[in-house]
Design an enzyme around this catalytic site. Structure first.
Site, mmCIF file in Angstrom:
data_model
loop_
_atom_site.group_PDB
_atom_site.id
_atom_site.type_symbol
_atom_site.label_atom_id
_atom_site.label_comp_id
_atom_site.label_asym_id
_atom_site.label_seq_id
_atom_site.Cartn_x
_atom_site.Cartn_y
_atom_site.Cartn_z
ATOM 1 N N HIS A 81 0.890 -1.316 -0.033
ATOM 2 C CA HIS A 81 0.014 -0.037 0.058
ATOM 3 C C HIS A 81 0.863 1.329 -0.074
ATOM 4 O O HIS A 81 0.644 2.194 -0.775
ATOM 5 C CB HIS A 81 -0.886 0.024 1.228
ATOM 6 N N GLU A 82 1.764 1.253 0.829
ATOM 7 C CA GLU A 82 2.746 2.558 0.761
ATOM 8 C C GLU A 82 3.391 2.805 -0.136
ATOM 9 O O GLU A 82 3.983 3.736 -0.806
ATOM 10 C CB GLU A 82 3.572 2.475 2.245
ATOM 11 N N HIS A 130 1.813 4.429 -3.079
ATOM 12 C CA HIS A 130 1.933 6.110 -2.735
ATOM 13 C C HIS A 130 3.485 6.299 -3.374
ATOM 14 O O HIS A 130 3.418 7.599 -3.905
ATOM 15 C CB HIS A 130 1.913 6.627 -1.373
ATOM 16 N N HIS A 142 3.707 6.411 -6.786
ATOM 17 C CA HIS A 142 3.019 7.582 -7.535
ATOM 18 C C HIS A 142 3.834 8.920 -7.320
ATOM 19 O O HIS A 142 3.854 9.668 -8.428
ATOM 20 C CB HIS A 142 1.715 7.786 -6.597
HETATM 21 ZN ZN LIG Z 1 -2.812 5.278 1.889
#
Ligand SMILES: [Zn+2]
Length: 826
Positions: A612-613, A616, A619
Site C-alpha cells: 500500500h505505502e 504512494h 505515484h
Molecule cells: Zn494510503
C-alpha cells in the site's frame, strides 16, 4: 495555502485535524500529502479481493540487482550500518546544511528570509496586461513563483515533519519541532496575505473560464492556482472587517472544540463500569480462567465485580461471553457517552456550519468538497446510496450466516425462542463479534500455517522491484548511505530507475519498529519533483542590491539566502528542461527484525501495508510534474488513495505473489492453496464491515450538512436515523458512539474518500489487470494515463479514459453514482 501538514499516518489523528480554514495551509499539496501519509490501515479492515482467475505464472527473470536488493534488506541493521562508507560524512539526506540539530531552526530562519524576498517580488507592482496572451503569460509566471515559494518552505517543513516523527535522538526532534513551528507561523501569515491573494485573484479574473482547457500547461497552472485561491478565501480574506473578526473567532472555537472532542474520544475513563456477578463469568469460562481474567486484585470471595468496558477484560467479555445480557451491558457501556461529550461534538458541528455560512456556503460539506472529485454533498450522497444498494445483498448474506450461528447457539443453550428470550433473527451490535467468531471457527477446517517465512523483507523488496519492472519498466537499486545521511541504523536507500528515463527518484525505507517510534505506516514526501531550470531567481533580487537584500528594513547578505537546501537538477529523456528529483520515505513499524541466521519476516498484513505505502511512493516517482504542488500524491484528496489501494489488489494476485514469496530457508514458493485459503479467510464478513464504513461515511456527511445549523439538531438522534438507513445492524439504545468517531474532526465531510478510492481501485483492477496483472502494455496505460500526471490533470478524465467509461470521464453526480455501483470488492 502556503502552509502544509505532511503528516504521518500515525499522527494524523492528532494533527492533520485542524480545519482547512485554520491549519497552516500550503498549496493543495499539503492536504493531499497528509492523506497520502495515510491513515488507511486504521480506517478500516478492508474487503479483500477473494477469487483469483487462473493466470499464467510469469517466468522469474532475476536481475543481478535483485540479489543485491534481497541481501541488503535481509542483512541485520547493525551489519548493514557498519558497511564501509563509500564517501565522506554528510548531513541528513545528504544536505550539508543538516549536520546538527541546531542547523534546523537556523535553516528555517534563513528560509523565511529568502521567502520574504520572493513574496516581495510576487507583490511588486507590474503593468496591467494588455492582451489575453499577456495575461496568460503573467498568470503562468505568477503560478510558477507561488509554486517556487511553496516549494522553498515545504522543503524544510517536510523534512522537519519527518524528523520530528521518526528521529530517535530527542535533540534532533527538538530542532525539527522548532523549525516546524517557526515556518508554520510564517505560513499562517502568508495564508492571509492580502497582497498575494489580490495579485493572483486579479490575473485569474482576467482569464476566461475555458482557459484551463487550452493546453496541459494552463490546466496544470490552474490546478495549482485554484486551490490557492480557495484556500485564501476559506480563511475569510475576502470578507469585510466585521465578518472577518467573526471568522477568526469561529475558527479559534473550532480548533478548541476539536481538541476537546478528540480528547473525549480517547478518554476511556468516561465510560461507566458494569457490575457483573462472578458466577456469570465462572459459568462461562470456568473458575481458573475467571481468576486469571480478573487478576489477583479481586479476591474470590468478592461475588460482585465491576468491569471497565474499555479494559482488556471488558473487551474479552464483550466479545466472548455466551450470555447476551452480559455482552449487551458491556457493549452499551462501552458505546455510551456523558452528555458533555455529546455537547462538545454538537457545538463543534454547529460552529463549522456557522463558519460555512459566513463564507457564503450552505454547509461545511460544501466547503470541504468543492476541490475534491466529489465537489458537492449531493454527489457524495449519490455515491454512498449506490454503494449501499450494491453492498446490501452481500451484507445480508453475511448477516444470514450470523443468524444461523445464533439460532444454532440458542438452540444448543436453550436460551432462544421463548418469551423474553433471544430472537435469533436479529443480530444486535453486541452479537456481531460473538457470532462472527463462532461462524468463522465453524468454517475453518484447520488453522492457517504461519506464512511469514515466505516474506522476508528482502524477498518482498526484490519482488516489488520485479513487479514494477514487469508493469512499468521501473526497478529499484540499493544505494549505499553516507555517514550522517540517515537518522537510524538500518534505514535503506533505494534509487528508482526507469528503463527509458534513467534515475527518477529516491526512496528511503525505515521499516522496523523501535523504542519511541510511532506505530503504523506512512509515506512522507521529503521533496517533490518540479522543473527548476526556468526559475527566475535573479528576478527576485531585482529591487535589491548586488550583494545584499533589504528584508524588513535590514540589509541581509545574499550569501545567507543562498545554498539553503542543495538540489542537483537532472534531465529526463523525453522531457524539457531540468528538474529536481522526488525523494520520499516509507516508514513502517514492523515487529520482526533480522538476526544472525534469520532475516526479518513480515506477517501478511505487513506485506499488504508495505505494498500500500509503496503505491504512494511509486505515484510520487512516476507523477513528476512542472509544479511541486501537483506532483505525485499532491492530487485531490479523494483520489490520493487510488494508487495505493490498487497495490493491495495486485498483491492479492497469485501472479504477483509468485514474484515475491520465497521461503527464506528452503527457497520454496508459497503453496497456492495456502494463499487462496488466506485470502478467503480475510474476506469473510467483509460486506458487513463495508456496511459499517458506509454508515460512518453517511454520518460524516449528515453531521456536516446544512441542517446542523437548525436549532433542533441532535447528533445522537441523527446517528440512530443514519444507522437505520445505512446499516444492517440496528442502533443500540443508550449509545452515543459518535463521540468516539475521532475522524469526524480530521476528515470533516470527506470520510467517504477511502471507500470511494477502494471502489475505483477495485474496478480498475478488475477491468484492466485481473487477467494479467503483469501486463506491461496495460501498466504503461496506467503509468502514462494516470500516475504520471499527479494532480495536474482531471482525475475523472484519467479514470474515465482508463476504463473507457464516458459517464465517469465527465465527472459530476452521475459519475459518483456510477463509481458507487462498482462496489469495493472488485
Ligand atoms: Zn494510503
Amino acid at each position: 495555502m502556503l502552509g502544509r501538514t505532511a503528516r504521518s499516518a500515525s499522527r494524523r489523528t492528532s494533527t492533520a485535524l485542524a480545519s482547512p480554514a485554520s491549519r497552516p495551509r500550503l498549496p493543495q499539496g499539503a492536504a493531499a500529502a497528509a492523506a497520502a501519509a495515510c491513515t488507511c490501515k486504521s480506517l478500516q479492515t478492508s474487503a479483500r479481493w477473494a477469487e483469483q482467475q487462473h493466470v499464467k505464472q510469469p517466468t522469474r527473470t532475476a536481475l543481478p540487482s535483485d540479489h543485491v536488493l534481497h541481501e541488503a534488506f535481509d542483512t541485520p541493521a547493525a551489519a548493514y550500518a557498519a558497511a564501509p562508507s563509500a564517501s565522506a560524512p554528510s548531513g541528513l539526506f545528504n544536505q550539508p546544511a543538516f549536520k546538527t540539530p541546531a542547523d534546523f531552526p537556523a535553516l528555517a530562519h534563513r528560509t523565511t528570509l529568502r521567502a520574504k524576498v520572493l513574496v516581495e517580488r510576487l507583490c511588486r507592482p507590474a503593468p496591467a496586461p494588455e492582451s489575453l496572451e499577456q495575461a496568460e503569460r503573467a498568470f503562468l509566471a505568477m503560478v510558477k513563483n507561488l509554486d517556487r515559494l511553496s516549494d522553498l518552505l515545504c522543503g524544510v517543513i517536510d523534512l522537519a515533519e519527518l524528523v520530528r516523527n521518526v528521529h530517535p535522538d530527542p535533540e534532533w526532534v527538538e530542532g525539527a519541532n522548532a523549525a516546524y513551528e517557526q515556518l508554520c507561523e510564517y505560513m499562517n501569515e502568508l495564508n492571509t496575505h492580502v497582497g498575494l491573494y489580490h495579485g493572483l485573484k486579479t490575473l485569474h479574473a482576467m482569464l476566461p473560464a475555458s482557459t484551463p482547457t487550452k493546453s496541459p500547461a494552463l490546466f496544470a497552472a490552474y490546478a495549482v492556482a485554484t486551490p490557492f485561491l480557495r484556500d485564501f478565501e476559506k480563511s475569510g480574506i475576502h470578507l469585510p472587517p466585521a465578518q472577518r473578526a467573526e471568522f477568526v473567532s469561529l475558527s479559534t472555537s473550532i480548533i478548541q472544540l476539536g481538541r476537546r472532542f478528540l480528547q473525549n474520544a480517547s478518554e476511556p475513563d468516561a465510560r461507566e463500569p458494569v457490575c457483573l456477578d462472578r458466577s456469570e463469568l465462572e459459568a462461562a469460562f470456568g473458575a481458573a480462567m475467571t481468576r486469571r481474567l480478573l487478576g489477583d486484585d479481586v479476591p474470590e470471595s468478592q461475588r460482585q465485580v465491576w468491569i471497565d468496558p474499555t479494559s482488556y477484560e471488558g473487551r474479552v467479555l464483550a466479545r466472548h461471553h455466551p450470555s447476551a445480557s452480559v455482552r449487551r451491558a458491556l457493549f452499551v457501556a462501552a458505546n455510551a457517552a456523558p452528555a458533555s461529550h455529546v455537547e462538545t461534538l454538537d457545538e463543534l458541528l454547529t460552529a463549522r456550519a456557522r463558519l460555512a455560512r459566513l463564507v457564503g456556503r450552505e454547509s461545511w460539506a460544501d466547503v470541504a468538497l468543492e476541490d475534491k472529485m466529489a465537489q458537492t454533498p449531493e454527489a457524495v450522497r449519490g455515491f454512498l446510496a449506490a454503494l449501499e444498494r450494491h453492498n446490501r445483498p452481500r451484507a445480508q448474506q453475511d448477516l444470514e450466516i450470523l443468524r444461523r450461528a445464533k439460532a444454532a447457539h440458542l438452540a444448543q443453550t436453550g436460551t432462544g425462542g421463548g418469551r423474553g428470550q433471544e430472537d435469533a433473527r436479529v443480530i444486535e451490535g453486541w452479537d456481531r463479534d460473538f457470532y462472527t467468531d463462532l461462524a468463522s471457527a465453524a468454517a475453518s477446517t484447520s488453522p492457517l500455517p504461519d506464512i511469514s517465512p515466505f516474506f522476508s523483507v528482502g524477498a518482498v523488496f526484490s519482488g516489488l522491484s520485479r513487479f514494477f519492472t514487469a508493469l512499468y519498466g521501473i526497478r529499484f537499486e540499493v544505494e549505499e548511505v553516507r555517514e550522517g545521511e540517515v537518522w537510524a541504523p538500518g534505514v535503506r536507500k533505494l534509487r528508482v530507475i526507469d528503463e527509458d528515463e534513467g534515475r527518477i527518484g529516491t526512496i528511503y525505507c525505515d521499516l522496523q519498529a523501535r523504542e519511541g517510534k510511532a506505530p503504523g505506516a506512512a509515506h512522507y514526501t521529503v521533496r517533490c519533483s518540479r522543473r527548476v531550470d526556468d526559475d527566475d531567481t535573479e528576478g527576485d533580487f531585482a529591487t535589491h542590491g548586488a550583494t545584499t537584500a533589504l528584508i524588513d528594513g535590514v540589509q541581509v547578505p545574499r550569501s545567507e539566502l543562498e545554498n539553503l537546501l542543495v538540489v542537483d537538477p537532472v534531465e529526463w529523456k523525453g522531457r524539457s528542461g531540468r528538474h529536481q528529483e522526488p525523494v520520499v520515505v516509507l516508514v513502517c513499524a514492523f515487529g520482526s527484525s533480522a538476526s544472525k541466521g534469520a532475516p526479518a519476516c513480515l506477517q501478511w498484513h505487513e506485506v499488504e501495508t508495505l505494498h500500500h505505502e509503496m503505491g504512494h511512493a511509486i505515484h510520487s516517482m512516476i507523477g513528476r510534474n512542472e509544479y511541486h504542488n501537483v506532483a505525485g500524491t499532491r492530487c485531490a484528496t479523494d483520489f490520493v488513495e487510488f494508487p495505493s489501494v490498487l497495490m493491495e489488489h495486485f498483491v492479492a494476485s497469485p501472479a504477483v505473489i509468485a514474484l515475491t514469496a520465497k521461503h527464506y530457508k528452503t527457497g520454496h514458493a508459497l503453496p497456492e492453496s495456502v494463499f487462496s485459503s488466506l485470502l478467503s479467510e480475510r474476506s469473510r464478513f467483509s460486506a458487513l464491515e463495508t456496511s459499517s464504513q458506509i454508515m460512518m461515511a453517511a454520518l460524516d456527511q449528515e453531521y456536516h450538512a446544512a441542517s446542523v445549523a437548525n436549532s433542533g439538531f441532535d447528533s445522537t438522534a441523527t446517528l440512530a436515523d443514519i444507522q437505520k438507513r445505512y446499516h444492517v445492524i440496528p442502533y443500540a439504545e443508550g449509545t452515543a458512539w459518535q463521540t468516539q468517531f475521532g475522524h469526524l474532526f480530521g476528515y470533516g465531510a470527506t470520510y467517504y474518500s477511502y471507500l470511494f478510492d477502494r471502489a475505483i481501485a477495485a474496478h480498475v483492477f478488475a477491468y484492466k489487470f485481473s487477467e494479467n496483472p503483469l501486463s506491461r502494455e496495460r501498466g504503461e496505460e496506467l503509468k502514462q494515463g494516470v500516475l504520471r500526471w499527479g494532480g495536474g490533470k482531471d482525475p475523472w478524465e484519467m479514470i474515465g479514459g482508463l476504463v473507457q467509461n464516458d459517464v465517469v470521464a465527465q465527472g459530476g453526480p452521475r459519475a459518483m453514482e456510477e463509481v458507487g455501483k462498482w462496489g469495493i470488492e472488485g
